[in-house]
Motif scaffolding. Structure first.
Motif, short mmCIF file in Angstrom:
data_model
loop_
_atom_site.label_atom_id
_atom_site.label_comp_id
_atom_site.label_asym_id
_atom_site.label_seq_id
_atom_site.Cartn_x
_atom_site.Cartn_y
_atom_site.Cartn_z
N LEU A 432 43.47 41.97 32.19
CA LEU A 432 42.04 42.18 32.05
C LEU A 432 41.23 41.49 33.13
CD1 LEU A 432 41.51 41.84 28.18
CD2 LEU A 432 41.87 43.91 29.52
N HIS A 433 41.70 40.34 33.60
CA HIS A 433 40.91 39.53 34.54
C HIS A 433 41.77 39.16 35.74
CE1 HIS A 433 37.64 39.06 31.61
NE2 HIS A 433 38.57 38.85 30.71
N SER A 434 41.07 38.89 36.84
CA SER A 434 41.76 38.43 38.05
C SER A 434 41.89 36.92 38.11
CB SER A 434 41.00 38.93 39.29
OG SER A 434 39.67 38.41 39.31
N ASP A 435 41.25 36.22 37.18
CA ASP A 435 41.37 34.77 37.10
C ASP A 435 41.78 34.40 35.68
OD1 ASP A 435 41.27 32.11 37.71
OD2 ASP A 435 39.32 32.19 38.70
N CYS A 436 41.83 33.12 35.39
CA CYS A 436 42.30 32.64 34.10
C CYS A 436 41.48 33.22 32.95
CB CYS A 436 42.24 31.11 34.07
SG CYS A 436 42.62 30.37 32.47
N CYS A 437 42.15 33.81 31.98
CA CYS A 437 41.50 34.30 30.76
C CYS A 437 41.51 33.15 29.75
CB CYS A 437 42.23 35.53 30.22
SG CYS A 437 41.50 36.23 28.72
N ASN A 438 40.42 32.39 29.74
CA ASN A 438 40.39 31.16 28.93
C ASN A 438 39.86 31.37 27.52
OD1 ASN A 438 37.44 31.08 29.10
ND2 ASN A 438 37.76 30.43 31.22
N GLY A 439 39.22 32.49 27.26
CA GLY A 439 38.63 32.71 25.95
C GLY A 439 38.97 34.06 25.37
N VAL A 440 39.32 34.09 24.09
CA VAL A 440 39.57 35.33 23.35
C VAL A 440 38.96 35.17 21.97
CG1 VAL A 440 41.29 36.85 22.32
CG2 VAL A 440 41.69 35.89 24.58
N SER A 441 38.14 36.13 21.56
CA SER A 441 37.54 36.10 20.24
C SER A 441 37.51 37.52 19.69
CB SER A 441 36.13 35.51 20.29
OG SER A 441 35.59 35.37 18.99
N LEU A 442 38.06 37.72 18.49
CA LEU A 442 38.12 39.02 17.84
C LEU A 442 36.98 39.12 16.84
CD1 LEU A 442 41.97 39.12 17.17
CD2 LEU A 442 40.72 39.92 19.18
#
Length: 506
Positions: A432-442
């Motif tokens: 999804l991202h080109s950098d660190c995916c630090n957050g996920v919220s459903l």
């Protein structure tokens, strides 16, 4: 209007019940501390008395209950007709925006406010590929790098809270066309997210958490807590970003300490704040410095709690251990048990819901490529081990769906890892991202996933070293050319927050 302690005591003993409730709501809106002896609920304050009834009295009481139940049934039978003809009564079934709710509450406050009704048949998560709905990016420079530090949906699913390094905290609303959507139209364009509320705090935000009973149609419940470097715990209003009150923790030399982690109790009446050497328990209705201290031996980095055991808390620390404390016991006894298994400090703890069983605990840590699932009934070793890529010290979030069917987590490679807890344990890695995916919220109501990206990058100043790093590559500069002070090169890394549709689409 300012109330002292004596005035609040007199008011709590002399005022009627409805007056106390109105006064409590007024005090909350005006950021005034009130005494915990004031009643904040509409339940009867009288204790339940134990009496003995005769057979004739019991028979008479049952007859009265049957008459009341028949009366209630007749009332319920009329409600569908009223709903069908709601237009002629001026009742709108459209979603009320937050601004409209504020205006109505300010002009004509209601005694009873209807809660927002979720989708009757919500689409399941991750049925098809993710479709991007909206996005917001932050520019970053060599002097000030802006990057997100996670994201979190509000309990009613209407607002997304995003802390940004050196840019405070942002509250973003769910796009209005998605409130009544059960399927996604392919013709929908990507919208640009805008901040409905922005709290421009500088420095580092350690942790933030929503009030567990937050409802956008009840303004008094729209709030969140945040802990910042060198500051007490602040309570912020989600409507206008105003500071409602503060909860201050002091050390042995009477200096303000910053809380490392925060958590509300499930009923919202208590606030658990984790510090370097203690857990402070504040009463939500009593801002200030009055609290209960529970000493610990390691810094509390995250806190979790179950509804079945409200007198106990599960805490993670920077030493890489998970400890379970009984707050009723003496601190000298220490934790009830300690769990290991992670290489780095614990960054997040999460208990599963009642459908899976509240004895299942999920844990994640920094610089540790494992997500662990524990069975707290037999905690000698982890029940399941999930793999993800985490090679930095920052917090990389994970989240569970409301039905506890799916587990989702970001990683430092920009992937969204998704596990089907009822089926295959192998993750579905979605770039999804080109950098660190630090957050996920459903989202707890809609099939929408929110993700955030970004991290701190060590970038050399081109004016002094004649080179800079852009998108991971080094660019040499002319040694005879120096950049002006006001013309700094931008650091081209992805620092964004996105919303993704994960349900059915047409």
């Amino acid at each position: 209007m300012c109330l002292n302690m004596d005035d609040s005591i007199n008011l709590s003993t002399n005022m009627s019940y409805a007056d106390k409730a109105d006064l409590t709501a007024s005090i909350l809106n005006h950021n005034v501390s009130f005494n915990s002896t004031m009643e904040t609920s509409m339940e009867s304050p009288l204790p339940k008395l134990s009496v003995t009834l005769t057979d004739a009295e019991i028979k008479k009481l049952r007859q009265a209950q049957l008459e009341d139940s028949s009366l209630n049934e007749s009332v319920v039978s009329i409600e569908p007709a009223l709903i069908e003809n709601s237009s002629q009564y001026g009742i709108s079934d459209s979603v009320i925006s937050m601004d409209e709710t504020v205006e109505v509450a300010a002009i004509e406050p209601r005694e009873e406010v209807e809660e927002a009704v979720p989708i009757e048949d919500p689409a399941d998560y991750f049925e098809t590929r993710l479709v991007e709905l909206s996005r917001r990016c932050w520019p970053s420079s060599q002097d000030a790098q802006h990057y997100t530090k996670g994201c979190c949906w509000s309990p009613d699913g209407t607002c997304l809270l995003v802390p940004v390094h050196l840019d405070g905290m942002h509250v973003m609303e769910l796009p209005a066309d998605l409130y009544s959507a059960t399927t996604l139209q392919q013709t929908r364009q990507i919208t640009q997210l805008k901040s409905a509320v922005h709290v421009p705090e500088s420095g580092t935000v350690y942790d933030c958490v929503w009030y567990p009973h937050m409802n956008s149609q009840q303004p008094d419940t729209c709030l969140w807590l945040a802990s910042r470097q060198h500051e007490p715990v602040h309570m912020w209003d989600a409507f206008d970003g105003a500071l409602r009150c503060s909860y201050s923790g002091y050390d042995a030399v009477d200096e303000v300490m910053a809380a490392i982690s925060l958590a509300f109790s499930h009923d919202g009446e208590k606030i658990f704040a984790g510090y370097k050497r203690c857990i402070k328990i504040f009463d939500t209705s009593r801002p200030g410095r009055m609290c209960d201290d529970y000493p610990v031996k390691a810094a509390i980095s995250c806190i979790a709690q179950t509804t079945e055991h409200p007198k106990t808390v599960t805490c993670g620390n920077w030493s890489g251990y998970i400890q379970h404390f009984d707050l009723r016991s003496s601190p000298k006894q220490g934790p009830l048990f300690t769990l290991g298994g992670h290489k780095g400090g614990i960054t997040q703890l999460r208990y599963a819901g009642t459908e899976m069983g509240e004895w299942y605990l999920f844990s994640g840590a920094r610089k540790c490529n494992k997500l662990l699932q524990w069975d707290m009934r037999n905690y000698k070793e982890p029940l399941v081990e999930f793999k993800r890529n985490v090679n930095t010290n920052q917090r990389v979030q994970f989240d569970l769906t409301a039905d506890n069917k799916w587990l989702a987590s970001g990683d430092t490679h920009g992937l969204l890892n998704v596990w089907d807890l009822a089926g295959d344990r192998d993750p579905a890695a979605i770039p999804l991202h080109s950098d660190c995916c630090n957050g996920v919220s459903l989202n707890p109501v809609f099939p929408i996933v929110a993700t955030s990206s970004g991290q701190f990058h060590f970038v050399k100043n081109a004016a002094h070293t004649n080179s800079s790093i852009l998108n991971g590559s080094t660019i040499d500069a002319d040694p005879e050319t120096e950049l002006p002070e006001g013309d700094k090169q931008d650091v081209v890394y992805e620092n964004s927050v996105c919303m993704w549709w994960s349900g059915r689409s047409e």
